[in-house]
Design a protein around this motif. Sequence first.
Motif, PDB file in Angstrom:
ATOM      1  N   PRO A 136      38.401  79.583  52.552  1.00 30.62           N
ATOM      2  CA  PRO A 136      39.686  79.743  51.852  1.00 30.62           C
ATOM      3  C   PRO A 136      39.506  80.258  50.424  1.00 30.62           C
ATOM      4  CG  PRO A 136      39.077  77.425  51.965  1.00 30.62           C
ATOM      5  CD  PRO A 136      38.055  78.170  52.776  1.00 30.62           C
ATOM      6  N   PHE A 137      38.275  80.169  49.893  1.00 33.72           N
ATOM      7  CA  PHE A 137      37.984  80.640  48.546  1.00 33.72           C
ATOM      8  C   PHE A 137      37.285  81.991  48.601  1.00 33.72           C
ATOM      9  CE2 PHE A 137      39.160  76.580  47.131  1.00 33.72           C
ATOM     10  CZ  PHE A 137      39.131  76.523  45.742  1.00 33.72           C
ATOM     11  N   ASP A 138      37.614  82.858  47.651  1.00 34.15           N
ATOM     12  CA  ASP A 138      36.891  84.112  47.478  1.00 34.15           C
ATOM     13  C   ASP A 138      36.721  84.350  45.978  1.00 34.15           C
ATOM     14  OD1 ASP A 138      35.674  86.554  48.309  1.00 34.15           O
ATOM     15  OD2 ASP A 138      37.499  87.610  47.695  1.00 34.15           O
ATOM     16  N   ARG A 139      35.486  84.613  45.573  1.00 33.57           N
ATOM     17  CA  ARG A 139      35.161  84.833  44.155  1.00 33.57           C
ATOM     18  C   ARG A 139      35.699  83.717  43.265  1.00 33.57           C
ATOM     19  NH1 ARG A 139      35.829  91.442  43.709  1.00 33.57           N
ATOM     20  NH2 ARG A 139      34.704  91.875  45.631  1.00 33.57           N
ATOM     21  N   GLY A 140      35.589  82.506  43.775  1.00 35.86           N
ATOM     22  CA  GLY A 140      35.905  81.340  42.959  1.00 35.86           C
ATOM     23  C   GLY A 140      37.328  80.851  42.997  1.00 35.86           C
ATOM     24  N   TYR A 141      38.220  81.558  43.688  1.00 43.03           N
ATOM     25  CA  TYR A 141      39.633  81.172  43.662  1.00 43.03           C
ATOM     26  C   TYR A 141      40.213  81.073  45.074  1.00 43.03           C
ATOM     27  CZ  TYR A 141      39.254  82.084  38.699  1.00 43.03           C
ATOM     28  OH  TYR A 141      38.865  82.031  37.386  1.00 43.03           O
ATOM     29  N   LEU A 142      41.204  80.200  45.209  1.00 45.22           N
ATOM     30  CA  LEU A 142      41.846  79.964  46.501  1.00 45.22           C
ATOM     31  C   LEU A 142      42.709  81.169  46.882  1.00 45.22           C
ATOM     32  CD1 LEU A 142      42.524  77.927  48.787  1.00 45.22           C
ATOM     33  CD2 LEU A 142      44.439  77.162  47.370  1.00 45.22           C
ATOM     34  N   ILE A 143      42.385  81.793  48.000  1.00 46.06           N
ATOM     35  CA  ILE A 143      43.151  82.954  48.448  1.00 46.06           C
ATOM     36  C   ILE A 143      43.848  82.717  49.786  1.00 46.06           C
ATOM     37  CG2 ILE A 143      41.686  84.626  47.231  1.00 46.06           C
ATOM     38  CD1 ILE A 143      40.455  85.212  50.080  1.00 46.06           C
ATOM     39  N   ASN A 144      43.498  81.636  50.468  1.00 47.31           N
ATOM     40  CA  ASN A 144      44.080  81.365  51.782  1.00 47.31           C
ATOM     41  C   ASN A 144      44.515  79.903  51.865  1.00 47.31           C
ATOM     42  OD1 ASN A 144      44.697  81.076  54.518  1.00 47.31           O
ATOM     43  ND2 ASN A 144      43.093  82.508  55.163  1.00 47.31           N
ATOM     44  N   PRO A 145      45.712  79.577  51.352  1.00 44.20           N
ATOM     45  CA  PRO A 145      46.182  78.183  51.369  1.00 44.20           C
ATOM     46  C   PRO A 145      46.318  77.611  52.779  1.00 44.20           C
ATOM     47  CG  PRO A 145      47.510  79.515  49.857  1.00 44.20           C
ATOM     48  CD  PRO A 145      46.656  80.467  50.643  1.00 44.20           C
ATOM     49  N   ASP A 146      46.669  78.448  53.751  1.00 46.32           N
ATOM     50  CA  ASP A 146      46.826  77.946  55.119  1.00 46.32           C
ATOM     51  C   ASP A 146      45.488  77.449  55.671  1.00 46.32           C
ATOM     52  OD1 ASP A 146      49.521  78.542  55.110  1.00 46.32           O
ATOM     53  OD2 ASP A 146      49.217  80.566  55.910  1.00 46.32           O
ATOM     54  N   LEU A 147      44.429  78.180  55.363  1.00 45.64           N
ATOM     55  CA  LEU A 147      43.097  77.763  55.798  1.00 45.64           C
ATOM     56  C   LEU A 147      42.674  76.489  55.071  1.00 45.64           C
ATOM     57  CD1 LEU A 147      40.933  78.840  57.731  1.00 45.64           C
ATOM     58  CD2 LEU A 147      39.888  80.026  55.794  1.00 45.64           C
ATOM     59  N   GLU A 148      42.984  76.433  53.777  1.00 46.44           N
ATOM     60  CA  GLU A 148      42.654  75.226  53.013  1.00 46.44           C
ATOM     61  C   GLU A 148      43.418  74.017  53.531  1.00 46.44           C
ATOM     62  OE1 GLU A 148      40.282  73.698  51.334  1.00 46.44           O
ATOM     63  OE2 GLU A 148      40.383  75.069  49.619  1.00 46.44           O
ATOM     64  N   LYS A 149      44.653  74.232  53.951  1.00 44.32           N
ATOM     65  CA  LYS A 149      45.446  73.130  54.507  1.00 44.32           C
ATOM     66  C   LYS A 149      44.770  72.531  55.734  1.00 44.32           C
ATOM     67  CE  LYS A 149      49.901  72.163  56.685  1.00 44.32           C
ATOM     68  NZ  LYS A 149      51.158  72.742  57.199  1.00 44.32           N
ATOM     69  N   GLU A 150      44.226  73.385  56.573  1.00 51.36           N
ATOM     70  CA  GLU A 150      43.547  72.917  57.787  1.00 51.36           C
ATOM     71  C   GLU A 150      42.321  72.071  57.432  1.00 51.36           C
ATOM     72  OE1 GLU A 150      41.893  74.940  61.939  1.00 51.36           O
ATOM     73  OE2 GLU A 150      43.048  76.136  60.504  1.00 51.36           O
ATOM     74  N   ILE A 151      41.587  72.493  56.409  1.00 53.26           N
ATOM     75  CA  ILE A 151      40.384  71.761  55.997  1.00 53.26           C
ATOM     76  C   ILE A 151      40.774  70.440  55.338  1.00 53.26           C
ATOM     77  CG2 ILE A 151      38.354  71.837  54.494  1.00 53.26           C
ATOM     78  CD1 ILE A 151      38.473  74.946  54.850  1.00 53.26           C
ATOM     79  N   TRP A 152      41.769  70.477  54.438  1.00 58.73           N
ATOM     80  CA  TRP A 152      42.221  69.250  53.790  1.00 58.73           C
ATOM     81  C   TRP A 152      42.748  68.246  54.812  1.00 58.73           C
ATOM     82  CZ3 TRP A 152      45.340  70.375  48.662  1.00 58.73           C
ATOM     83  CH2 TRP A 152      44.460  70.935  47.715  1.00 58.73           C
ATOM     84  N   ASP A 153      43.452  68.743  55.814  1.00 58.56           N
ATOM     85  CA  ASP A 153      44.000  67.861  56.844  1.00 58.56           C
ATOM     86  C   ASP A 153      42.874  67.088  57.540  1.00 58.56           C
ATOM     87  OD1 ASP A 153      46.556  67.171  58.354  1.00 58.56           O
ATOM     88  OD2 ASP A 153      45.226  67.732  60.000  1.00 58.56           O
ATOM     89  N   ARG A 154      41.786  67.800  57.809  1.00 57.10           N
ATOM     90  CA  ARG A 154      40.622  67.158  58.426  1.00 57.10           C
ATOM     91  C   ARG A 154      40.014  66.113  57.479  1.00 57.10           C
ATOM     92  NH1 ARG A 154      37.864  65.980  63.139  1.00 57.10           N
ATOM     93  NH2 ARG A 154      35.725  65.478  62.571  1.00 57.10           N
ATOM     94  N   VAL A 155      39.901  66.457  56.213  1.00 56.50           N
ATOM     95  CA  VAL A 155      39.284  65.567  55.227  1.00 56.50           C
ATOM     96  C   VAL A 155      40.143  64.321  54.997  1.00 56.50           C
ATOM     97  CG1 VAL A 155      38.632  65.327  52.792  1.00 56.50           C
ATOM     98  CG2 VAL A 155      37.986  67.386  54.058  1.00 56.50           C
ATOM     99  N   PHE A 156      41.444  64.504  54.788  1.00 53.66           N
ATOM    100  CA  PHE A 156      42.321  63.373  54.451  1.00 53.66           C
ATOM    101  C   PHE A 156      42.548  62.449  55.641  1.00 53.66           C
ATOM    102  CE2 PHE A 156      44.390  66.364  51.156  1.00 53.66           C
ATOM    103  CZ  PHE A 156      43.426  66.023  50.216  1.00 53.66           C
ATOM    104  N   ARG A 157      42.823  63.035  56.791  1.00 55.02           N
ATOM    105  CA  ARG A 157      43.270  62.220  57.922  1.00 55.02           C
ATOM    106  C   ARG A 157      42.112  61.717  58.791  1.00 55.02           C
ATOM    107  NH1 ARG A 157      48.607  62.912  57.194  1.00 55.02           N
ATOM    108  NH2 ARG A 157      49.369  64.992  56.597  1.00 55.02           N
ATOM    109  N   SER A 158      41.083  62.537  58.987  1.00 55.71           N
ATOM    110  CA  SER A 158      40.002  62.145  59.900  1.00 55.71           C
ATOM    111  C   SER A 158      38.810  61.517  59.196  1.00 55.71           C
ATOM    112  CB  SER A 158      39.527  63.370  60.693  1.00 55.71           C
ATOM    113  OG  SER A 158      40.582  63.925  61.438  1.00 55.71           O
ATOM    114  N   ILE A 159      38.535  61.940  57.944  1.00 56.99           N
ATOM    115  CA  ILE A 159      37.360  61.421  57.244  1.00 56.99           C
ATOM    116  C   ILE A 159      37.745  60.280  56.305  1.00 56.99           C
ATOM    117  CG2 ILE A 159      35.426  61.994  55.739  1.00 56.99           C
ATOM    118  CD1 ILE A 159      35.582  64.870  56.744  1.00 56.99           C
ATOM    119  N   LEU A 160      38.678  60.546  55.385  1.00 55.31           N
ATOM    120  CA  LEU A 160      39.082  59.500  54.439  1.00 55.31           C
ATOM    121  C   LEU A 160      40.074  58.510  55.045  1.00 55.31           C
ATOM    122  CD1 LEU A 160      39.586  61.519  51.112  1.00 55.31           C
ATOM    123  CD2 LEU A 160      37.537  60.379  51.952  1.00 55.31           C
TER     124      LEU A 160
END
Length: 430
Positions: free
Chosen positions: A62-86
């Motif tokens: 979701p990041f390119d050259r240091g900045y978030l360019i794909n919020p939809d992709l980041e949402k998928e990763i955060w969803d995994r982190v918040f709900r399944s891991i934490l």
Amino acid sequence: MSNVVVLDNGGGLIKAGIGGDLDPSAVVPNCLGRSPHSSKRWLVADQLQSCEDPTSISLRRPFDRGYLINPDLEKEIWDRVFRSILRVDPAHSSLLLVEPLFNLPSIQRATDELVFEDFGFKSLYVADAPSLVHLHQASRRPDGLVAKTQCSLVVDCGFSFTHAAPVLQNFTLNYGVKRLDLGGKALTNYLKELISYRSLNVMDETLIVDEVKEKLCFVSLDVAQDLEIARKRGKENLLRCTYVLPDGVTHTKGYIKDPTEAYRYLNLQNAVQPATELEVGISEYTGRNEDKGRVDLTQNEFNLTNERFLVPEMLFHPADLGMNQAGLAECIVKSINSCHPYLHPVLFESIILTGGSTLFPRFAERLERELRPLVSDHFQVKITTQEDPIRGVWRGGSLLASSPDFEAMCVTKSEYEELGSARCRRRFMH
């Protein structure tokens, strides 16, 4: 008090956990991956770490050259982190989010939408990495210079960029921040090119080459001398070592063929490293010694010599490799010179290293050698390496999140809905 989720949202790794804890609960790749061999589904974050076949994995970041360019992709990763891991409920949690320096307003708006509208966190605090590293260092050594002067220079060698950032009283002085457009990703890509040109085509093997870089690369204290050693043949070449690629049958992970051979270079230049650093990977692979005598792996391995120190050398002398950039030492001097002269002696004596690339053996010693000729003789130069440079930012965030004033510093969901992203962001002074 409700839970505070601390999220260091790096371009390469996400560090996530609960405020007040000593360490993050998860340190996982901030990307999705898919193997062309074993599965057609995309693996997310921790699933990627446990993948049995790391060869030729396609990555989406979701990041390119240091900045978030794909919020939809980041949402998928955060969803995994918040709900399944934490396993946290965002509606009853606050979020401390670490963002890149000089984040663009459009990216800030997209991030706020993720936090408040997609996940429904009840409040948000946005921090930057240098101020949290400073906070953590000051709290670890309350009698040290950083704590007494409330002033430091944080050198963050991250995934996409390397920043030299002066911090005063827990605020990053943005006008003094200098950036080197090199980070861990560029170093991995450079190593891929070198190996592909000299040995085997590994341009699609990002995860494997990343591991090779972390285990076998080091910072040279004398480049000319090491180049001479790299030209020698046979056992006289103390830099030569062999890495065995996974074959998918007898071993699904790559490994160092002879760990003893791989770390012979540490006898050079009388450099002494802690045993825990030197023995990375040694105990893991010593059990394979018997296999080395029986199995012919010559078609599935490659040798490394001067690549091992030429890759980290990019950070110190990028101009030698065709980049129109000053090296890290010059970057630090420019950053300090941008600040008030009264701060110069304290900043030179309070340099803190953080970020994964500072884990290369001898990094701090080489940086000090590069800095000393550029600094006035009546200034002392002191470089401090964090105990765990990858988790250092997160630990600073955990400290901040556990302070009694934290909730008062946050922007609540109702404030966001009433005032909008831009007005709420002013509170963070970034």
